[in-house]
Design an enzyme around this catalytic site. Structure first.
Site, mmCIF file in Angstrom:
data_model
loop_
_atom_site.group_PDB
_atom_site.id
_atom_site.type_symbol
_atom_site.label_atom_id
_atom_site.label_comp_id
_atom_site.label_asym_id
_atom_site.label_seq_id
_atom_site.Cartn_x
_atom_site.Cartn_y
_atom_site.Cartn_z
ATOM 1 N N GLU A 180 -48.821 60.599 34.101
ATOM 2 C CA GLU A 180 -47.613 59.899 34.318
ATOM 3 C C GLU A 180 -46.813 59.259 32.749
ATOM 4 O OE1 GLU A 180 -50.459 56.627 34.318
ATOM 5 O OE2 GLU A 180 -50.637 57.194 36.935
ATOM 6 N N HIS A 221 -53.441 63.925 29.283
ATOM 7 C CA HIS A 221 -53.726 62.455 29.922
ATOM 8 C C HIS A 221 -54.024 62.021 28.658
ATOM 9 C CE1 HIS A 221 -54.547 60.626 33.280
ATOM 10 N NE2 HIS A 221 -54.669 60.065 32.779
ATOM 11 N N GLU A 244 -53.595 61.244 41.974
ATOM 12 C CA GLU A 244 -54.691 59.788 42.111
ATOM 13 C C GLU A 244 -54.014 59.087 42.874
ATOM 14 O OE1 GLU A 244 -54.476 58.299 37.925
ATOM 15 O OE2 GLU A 244 -54.577 59.828 36.764
ATOM 16 N N TYR A 270 -50.708 53.514 42.789
ATOM 17 C CA TYR A 270 -51.929 52.430 43.346
ATOM 18 C C TYR A 270 -51.110 51.195 43.611
ATOM 19 C CZ TYR A 270 -54.582 55.323 39.758
ATOM 20 O OH TYR A 270 -55.583 55.803 39.302
ATOM 21 N N ASN A 310 -48.886 59.901 41.318
ATOM 22 C CA ASN A 310 -50.199 59.467 41.220
ATOM 23 C C ASN A 310 -49.529 57.301 41.857
ATOM 24 O OD1 ASN A 310 -51.472 61.005 39.456
ATOM 25 N ND2 ASN A 310 -51.187 59.962 37.933
HETATM 26 C C1 GBH Z 1 -53.519 55.714 35.929
HETATM 27 O O1 GBH Z 1 -52.287 55.059 35.818
HETATM 28 C C2 GBH Z 1 -53.952 56.626 34.491
HETATM 29 O O2 GBH Z 1 -53.340 57.546 35.090
HETATM 30 C C3 GBH Z 1 -55.904 56.621 34.882
HETATM 31 O O3 GBH Z 1 -56.246 57.512 33.493
HETATM 32 C C4 GBH Z 1 -56.164 55.073 35.435
HETATM 33 O O4 GBH Z 1 -57.518 55.551 34.882
HETATM 34 C C5 GBH Z 1 -56.353 55.228 36.012
HETATM 35 O O5 GBH Z 1 -54.103 55.098 36.750
HETATM 36 C C6 GBH Z 1 -56.051 53.757 36.360
HETATM 37 O O6 GBH Z 1 -55.816 52.441 35.496
HETATM 38 O O7 GBH Z 1 -48.751 46.179 39.784
HETATM 39 O O8 GBH Z 1 -49.293 44.581 37.650
HETATM 40 O O9 GBH Z 1 -50.743 45.088 38.833
HETATM 41 C C7 GBH Z 1 -52.655 53.750 36.579
HETATM 42 C C8 GBH Z 1 -51.123 53.100 35.408
HETATM 43 C C9 GBH Z 1 -50.386 50.734 35.452
HETATM 44 C C10 GBH Z 1 -51.002 51.363 38.014
HETATM 45 C C11 GBH Z 1 -49.944 49.759 36.053
HETATM 46 C C12 GBH Z 1 -50.988 50.308 38.098
HETATM 47 C C13 GBH Z 1 -49.909 47.545 38.697
HETATM 48 C C14 GBH Z 1 -49.794 47.049 37.606
HETATM 49 N N1 GBH Z 1 -50.937 51.397 36.256
HETATM 50 N N2 GBH Z 1 -50.144 49.026 37.740
HETATM 51 S S1 GBH Z 1 -49.380 45.554 38.788
#
Ligand code: GBH
Length: 453
Positions: free
Chosen positions: A170, A125, A362, A301, A299
């Site tokens: 990732e 990681h 995640e 988000y 993962n």
């Molecule tokens: C993960 O990365 C990691 O694995 C973890 O270590 C970390 O703490 C966690 O997520 C939280 O960050 O669309 O321009 O707003 C997440 C990778 C990259 C996901 C940026 C969300 C959004 C950018 N991230 N992305 S934007």
């Protein structure tokens, strides 16, 4: 449906978990012979971390793991996803194992099993031993072989008790932010010159799968991050930009894993290979990378808005455009639960029978959570976020996607990389001065949800 309505039933045996990573929580950077990682170096460089903090102490989990395992037991989770710090096992990235480093994970794994929590270990990681970066890091093909050696040492000690192994976390983010834009360690700014770090991470994954298979009967996989691409505009150039970004973010690290070779356009496909690419992707590499895996870690988000670049001759063939019309987290990321349903059904449609069972390794959000003197730490936005995303997972399962589990990022507020201690993702609040842990209201919500299953 909203948080008011109970969540529908999930398939029997569905795994409920939480996730963390080594550099983000452990601290104890000098303990028991640990070597330096690229994150130790990077976090100590002025200006790299927004609040000037480092992972030197973080949540001090290295010394407080028993308390943290008790918090997990209180949640009633079935599995805990943690990562192993490579520089604890091989302080200089090569050579024999440091037994004291392995001892820590040995104690952690046993503490988890005692509380009926399945250990899920990620091997990488992002905390590469600094000594390997000094000879090129993931730009150096040799790092893939070193990674397999490390996998062998870790599984040699823990392979009998870890219930699921994940090779990389990732690799897309590590390549782009670590080697492309320099926002993460090792801070290289190579833009598309970072692409060799994709191939070498994938090669390392494939070699590590073979090393793990020889030492454990547990399932093996990888944790990739995905983001559905939303073209911002209907012109041909916008759609082409969206397709280019989709190839980079969603396909580069999955097409070759699942036997489809590299997507075209990144200089890795033999059809477009100049002499350099042929040297990078050697005969036999794609077969190593496509070694069968048992689980795909996903993962998620948020989705990404993409349009044609304003400067057609600029360095990137796309431009990121913030999505509007959604609530936003403290990180300013849009909250789009339906993006997770879209992602899961797209993976199924894209890879069909070649898609392994999925674990959501995640999903989570940052909010400005504070502890009140009298009533703990209320985080209703996080509850709404998790509830909405779990409903999206449920819809995907109902639509036939084989999802076997879900891990909240994260158990604890922790060291959020370039954002330092300014972004709190935990179900448990951490006071970084006193190290006091305070479960947030989302902790009680997740505990109750699990206990009703
Ligand atoms: C993960 O990365 C990691 O694995 C973890 O270590 C970390 O703490 C966690 O997520 C939280 O960050 O669309 O321009 O707003 C997440 C990778 C990259 C996901 C940026 C969300 C959004 C950018 N991230 N992305 S934007």
């Amino acid at each position: 449906m909203s948080p008011g309505t109970p969540l529908p039933a999930f398939p029997p045996g569905f795994t409920w978990g939480v996730a963390t990573s080594s550099y983000q929580i452990e601290g104890g950077v000098d303990a028991d012979g640990r070597g330096r990682s690229i994150w130790d170096t990077f976090a100590h460089q002025p200006g790299r971390i927004i609040d000037g903090t480092t992972g030197d102490v973080a949540c001090d989990h290295y010394h407080r793991y028993a308390e943290d395992v008790a918090l997990m037991a209180g949640l009633g989770i079935g599995a805990y996803r943690f990562s192993i710090a490579w520089p604890r096992i091989q302080p200089a990235g090569t050579g024999p194992a440091e037994p004291a480093g392995l001892d820590f994970y040995d104690r952690l794994v046993d503490a988890l099993l005692e509380r009926d929590v399945d250990p899920v270990a990620t091997l990488f990681h992002w905390d590469l031993p600094q000594a390997l970066e000094d000879v090129g890091g993931w730009l150096n093909r040799d790092t893939a072989h070193r990674f397999a050696d490390y996998a062998e040492l870790a599984a040699g000690r823990l392979g009998d008790r870890v219930k699921l192994w994940l090779t990389l976390n990732e690799p897309f983010i590590h390549m782009t932010l670590g080697y492309g834009t320099g926002e993460h360690a090792p801070g290289r700014t190579l833009l598309f010159g970072a692409v060799p770090a994709a191939h070498h991470q994938l090669l390392g994954h494939g070699l590590a799968v073979a090393a793990l298979r020889a030492r454990t009967g547990s399932p093996v996989g990888i944790a990739n991050n995905y983001s559905p691409v939303r073209p911002q505009g209907t012109g041909e150039a916008d759609l082409a930009a969206a397709a280019a970004y989709d190839a980079l973010h969603n396909r580069l690290f999955t097409d070759p894993l699942l036997g489809r070779g590299y997507p075209v356009g990144l200089g890795l496909d033999p059809a477009e290979a100049g002499a350099g690419a042929a040297d990078l992707v050697r005969d036999g590499d794609l077969a190593v990378i496509a070694a069968p895996i048992d689980v795909l870690g996903v993962n998620y988000y948020n989705p990404t808005g993409i349009a044609a670049p304003a400067e057609p001759d600029g360095p990137l063939p796309f431009e990121m455009v913030p999505l509007t019309g959604y609530p936003r987290t403290a990180f300013d990321w849009p909250v789009v639960p339906e993006g997770l349903h879209e992602l899961l059904t797209t993976l199924r449609d894209r890879y069909g029978a070649d898609l392994p069972p999925i674990q959501i390794t995640e999903n989570g959000c940052a909010y400005d959570d504070t502890v009140a003197a009298d009533d703990g730490c209320a985080d209703p936005e996080r509850i709404a976020y998790l509830d909405g995303h779990l409903r999206a997972v449920h819809r995907a399962v109902a639509d036939g996607v084989d999802v076997r589990g879900y891990f909240v990022w994260s158990l604890l507020d922790n060291f959020e990389w370039a954002e330092g201690q300014t972004k709190r993702f935990g179900l448990v609040h951490v006071d970084f001065d006193s190290q006091v842990r305070t479960p947030k209201s989302s902790y009680a919500w997740y505990r109750d949800l699990i206990s009703r299953r």
